[in-house]
Design a protein around this motif. Structure first.
Motif, PDB file in Angstrom:
ATOM      1  N   UNK A 313       0.836  -1.198   0.000  1.00  7.88           N
ATOM      2  CA  UNK A 313       0.000   0.000   0.000  1.00  7.88           C
ATOM      3  C   UNK A 313       0.882   1.264   0.000  1.00  7.88           C
ATOM      4  N   UNK A 314       1.988   1.215   0.733  1.00 10.05           N
ATOM      5  CA  UNK A 314       2.904   2.359   0.777  1.00 10.05           C
ATOM      6  C   UNK A 314       3.446   2.651  -0.622  1.00 10.05           C
ATOM      7  N   UNK A 315       3.832   1.589  -1.340  1.00  6.59           N
ATOM      8  CA  UNK A 315       4.371   1.772  -2.687  1.00  6.59           C
ATOM      9  C   UNK A 315       3.313   2.310  -3.642  1.00  6.59           C
ATOM     10  N   UNK A 316       2.088   1.825  -3.454  1.00  2.00           N
ATOM     11  CA  UNK A 316       0.984   2.287  -4.296  1.00  2.00           C
ATOM     12  C   UNK A 316       0.765   3.798  -4.084  1.00  2.00           C
ATOM     13  N   UNK A 317       0.806   4.218  -2.816  1.00  2.00           N
ATOM     14  CA  UNK A 317       0.625   5.637  -2.509  1.00  2.00           C
ATOM     15  C   UNK A 317       1.779   6.456  -3.086  1.00  2.00           C
ATOM     16  N   UNK A 318       2.982   5.916  -2.986  1.00  5.14           N
ATOM     17  CA  UNK A 318       4.141   6.618  -3.522  1.00  5.14           C
ATOM     18  C   UNK A 318       4.000   6.821  -5.035  1.00  5.14           C
ATOM     19  N   UNK A 319       3.585   5.773  -5.713  1.00  8.48           N
ATOM     20  CA  UNK A 319       3.425   5.882  -7.172  1.00  8.48           C
ATOM     21  C   UNK A 319       2.353   6.913  -7.524  1.00  8.48           C
ATOM     22  N   UNK A 320       1.295   6.935  -6.733  1.00  5.88           N
ATOM     23  CA  UNK A 320       0.223   7.896  -6.982  1.00  5.88           C
ATOM     24  C   UNK A 320       0.713   9.325  -6.740  1.00  5.88           C
ATOM     25  N   UNK A 321       1.540   9.507  -5.705  1.00  7.16           N
ATOM     26  CA  UNK A 321       2.105  10.830  -5.430  1.00  7.16           C
ATOM     27  C   UNK A 321       2.975  11.278  -6.590  1.00  7.16           C
ATOM     28  N   UNK A 322       3.774  10.346  -7.062  1.00  7.74           N
ATOM     29  CA  UNK A 322       4.687  10.627  -8.152  1.00  7.74           C
ATOM     30  C   UNK A 322       3.921  11.037  -9.401  1.00  7.74           C
ATOM     31  N   UNK A 323       2.785  10.392  -9.611  1.00  5.29           N
ATOM     32  CA  UNK A 323       1.985  10.696 -10.797  1.00  5.29           C
ATOM     33  C   UNK A 323       1.281  12.048 -10.651  1.00  5.29           C
ATOM     34  N   UNK A 324       1.057  12.483  -9.420  1.00  7.27           N
ATOM     35  CA  UNK A 324       0.254  13.673  -9.218  1.00  7.27           C
ATOM     36  C   UNK A 324       1.069  14.952  -9.038  1.00  7.27           C
ATOM     37  N   UNK A 325       2.260  14.829  -8.422  1.00  2.00           N
ATOM     38  CA  UNK A 325       3.003  16.028  -8.014  1.00  2.00           C
ATOM     39  C   UNK A 325       4.279  16.200  -8.821  1.00  2.00           C
ATOM     40  N   UNK A 326       4.784  17.446  -8.889  1.00  2.00           N
ATOM     41  CA  UNK A 326       6.114  17.630  -9.474  1.00  2.00           C
ATOM     42  C   UNK A 326       7.146  16.875  -8.647  1.00  2.00           C
ATOM     43  N   UNK A 327       8.212  16.469  -9.282  1.00  2.00           N
ATOM     44  CA  UNK A 327       9.213  15.630  -8.633  1.00  2.00           C
ATOM     45  C   UNK A 327       9.723  16.176  -7.317  1.00  2.00           C
ATOM     46  N   UNK A 328       9.886  17.505  -7.219  1.00  2.19           N
ATOM     47  CA  UNK A 328      10.471  18.073  -5.998  1.00  2.19           C
ATOM     48  C   UNK A 328       9.491  18.026  -4.826  1.00  2.19           C
ATOM     49  N   UNK A 329       8.244  17.683  -5.089  1.00  2.00           N
ATOM     50  CA  UNK A 329       7.275  17.577  -3.984  1.00  2.00           C
ATOM     51  C   UNK A 329       7.016  16.128  -3.577  1.00  2.00           C
ATOM     52  N   UNK A 330       7.797  15.214  -4.119  1.00  2.00           N
ATOM     53  CA  UNK A 330       7.605  13.799  -3.773  1.00  2.00           C
ATOM     54  C   UNK A 330       8.663  13.367  -2.755  1.00  2.00           C
ATOM     55  N   UNK A 331       8.243  13.039  -1.535  1.00  2.00           N
ATOM     56  CA  UNK A 331       9.216  12.593  -0.526  1.00  2.00           C
ATOM     57  C   UNK A 331       9.735  11.202  -0.858  1.00  2.00           C
ATOM     58  N   UNK A 332      10.921  10.869  -0.347  1.00  2.00           N
ATOM     59  CA  UNK A 332      11.473   9.520  -0.559  1.00  2.00           C
ATOM     60  C   UNK A 332      10.773   8.561   0.396  1.00  2.00           C
ATOM     61  N   UNK A 333      10.245   7.494  -0.164  1.00  2.00           N
ATOM     62  CA  UNK A 333       9.615   6.468   0.673  1.00  2.00           C
ATOM     63  C   UNK A 333      10.715   5.561   1.232  1.00  2.00           C
ATOM     64  N   UNK A 334      10.793   5.471   2.550  1.00  2.00           N
ATOM     65  CA  UNK A 334      11.929   4.765   3.145  1.00  2.00           C
ATOM     66  C   UNK A 334      11.518   4.017   4.399  1.00  2.00           C
ATOM     67  N   UNK A 335      12.368   3.076   4.766  1.00  2.00           N
ATOM     68  CA  UNK A 335      12.207   2.479   6.075  1.00  2.00           C
ATOM     69  C   UNK A 335      13.576   2.238   6.665  1.00  2.00           C
ATOM     70  N   UNK A 336      13.606   2.148   7.989  1.00  2.00           N
ATOM     71  CA  UNK A 336      14.862   1.951   8.698  1.00  2.00           C
ATOM     72  C   UNK A 336      15.020   0.459   8.978  1.00  2.00           C
ATOM     73  N   UNK A 337      16.114  -0.106   8.488  1.00  2.00           N
ATOM     74  CA  UNK A 337      16.403  -1.518   8.760  1.00  2.00           C
ATOM     75  C   UNK A 337      17.707  -1.565   9.539  1.00  2.00           C
ATOM     76  N   UNK A 338      17.676  -2.066  10.785  1.00  2.00           N
ATOM     77  CA  UNK A 338      18.888  -2.042  11.603  1.00  2.00           C
ATOM     78  C   UNK A 338      20.047  -2.727  10.880  1.00  2.00           C
ATOM     79  N   UNK A 339      21.216  -2.108  10.978  1.00  2.00           N
ATOM     80  CA  UNK A 339      22.397  -2.693  10.369  1.00  2.00           C
ATOM     81  C   UNK A 339      22.670  -2.200   8.953  1.00  2.00           C
ATOM     82  N   UNK A 340      21.690  -1.557   8.310  1.00  2.00           N
ATOM     83  CA  UNK A 340      21.900  -1.027   6.965  1.00  2.00           C
ATOM     84  C   UNK A 340      22.672   0.294   7.057  1.00  2.00           C
TER      85      UNK A 340
END
Ligand SMILES: *Cc1c(COP(=O)(O)O)cnc(C)c1O
Ligand code: SF4
Length: 353
Positions: A313-340
């Protein structure tokens, strides 16, 4: 990114006035924050027994909501997205597999009291456990600050660690909320950091300018608007209504002072997990001088499972944001994985991340 003027006048050390100062307005506002969930519901015209398990959750992690934030909630709406971020509920007491007390592994990355070094070129200082609001989804809600923070303002070991590592160019103040500290203490810390020659940037992760806009006063703008280091504030606002007055004016003042403003939101079920809300968050922020930074997947902290949004669902929302907004208004979708070695971006194709 605005560059900052070199500070040419600086009071010599030890000459700061030691006379007692009157308590700043923001500290009075913080002291007056609502600290019990019944009052919170009552002030919004909601029934005190509306939320099952509320008191038990409040005992685990105490309620805290400043008046100015309460004023941006919609009365009579038990599902108000600002209220949901701050109102304890029974789900927090349910154990869920995979949801733990330190999901991001900060304990293991402490290199000096209060200093976390996980990523290249930047270190994180845990300045205080205090916050203006107690966000129910918080990844540090169970972090033991007393055990891992230095004694009051004893940053010597942390500063020595940083000074000895030329590759560190940025210090990040985190917490809790660093802006819960007084300006005297923050200005002193900023000055000591500016004396470390290889440092270029001081970044502060904070919710205070949004949650308690009174915090942005002349004293804060005084030290934040000057100094050798570039100053960056990463705000944590999750819903566009958090940017409403009086936060809008506070952010304008920060931008005028030359502070770079970024926003990092956490994707939260029932609060901002829809495309209209996410798009409005970026556009409202930008109007006030705030650029999107991260859209963060929830850290899996005990008691927060009911806020989680699935990766699909997060990726789906990200793709929709990307389709709707200029690139500079799209935040990076990320998660914190210990050790990375950095936050893991979830924006590549599903099979790769
Ligand atoms: C998130 C984080 C940082 C900063 O990472 P950026 O990608 O630069 O925002 C640094 N240190 C720790 C421990 C972090 O969790
Ligand atoms: S302000 Fe940040 S650190 Fe404090 S409770 Fe909220 S999410 Fe946690």
């Amino acid at each position: 990114m605005p560059t900052k003027p070199i500070m040419i006048t600086r009071e010599p050390r030890g000459t700061q006035p030691s006379a007692p100062r009157s308590t700043p307005v923001w500290q009075q506002a913080l002291a007056g924050a609502i600290r019990d969930p019944d009052t919170l519901l009552q002030r919004l015209g909601l029934a005190p027994d509306a939320i099952p398990g509320m008191q038990a959750a409040h005992q685990l992690f105490r309620t805290r909501v400043p008046e100015s934030y309460l004023a941006r909630m919609r009365p009579g709406d038990a599902h108000d997205p600002l209220l949901l971020q701050a109102l304890p509920r029974g789900e927090e007491t349910h154990e869920q597999p995979g949801f733990t007390s330190d999901p991001v592994g900060d304990h293991d990355a402490l290199v000096a009291p209060g200093l976390v070094h996980k990523y290249h070129g930047r270190v994180l200082l845990l300045t205080t456990g205090a916050c203006a609001i107690h966000c129910r989804y918080c990844f540090r809600r169970e972090f033991d600050y007393a055990d891992h923070s230095p004694a009051r303002d004893d940053w010597n070991a942390a500063l020595a660690y940083i000074a000895g590592r030329p590759e560190i160019h940025e210090v990040i103040l985190s917490g809790g909320d660093p802006l819960a500290l007084s300006d005297q203490r923050l200005a002193r810390l900023a000055e000591r950091l500016a004396d470390i020659p290889q440092l270029q940037r001081l970044r502060i992760h904070t919710r205070l300018p949004v949650i308690l806009p009174e915090r942005v006063d002349a004293d804060l703008l005084g030290w934040l608007g000057q100094g050798r280091l570039q100053h960056i504030l990463v705000l944590h606002a999750n819903h566009p209504r958090e940017f409403a007055a009086p936060a809008d004016q506070a952010l304008r003042r920060l931008a005028e002072a030359g502070v770079t403003l970024l926003n990092q939101a956490v994707l939260l079920a029932g609060i901002n997990d829809d495309i209209d809300t996410l798009a409005a968050l970026q556009e409202t922020g930008f109007r006030l001088g705030v650029l999107p930074y991260y859209l963060h997947q929830l850290d899996r902290t005990r008691g927060t499972a009911h806020f989680e949004v699935s990766t699909d669902r997060a990726r789906e929302l990200y793709r929709a944001l990307h389709a709707r907004l200029p690139g500079y208004l799209v935040p990076r979708l990320a998660r914190e994985i210990p050790g990375e070695p950095g936050k893991t971006l979830l924006t590549s194709s599903p099979s790769r991340a």
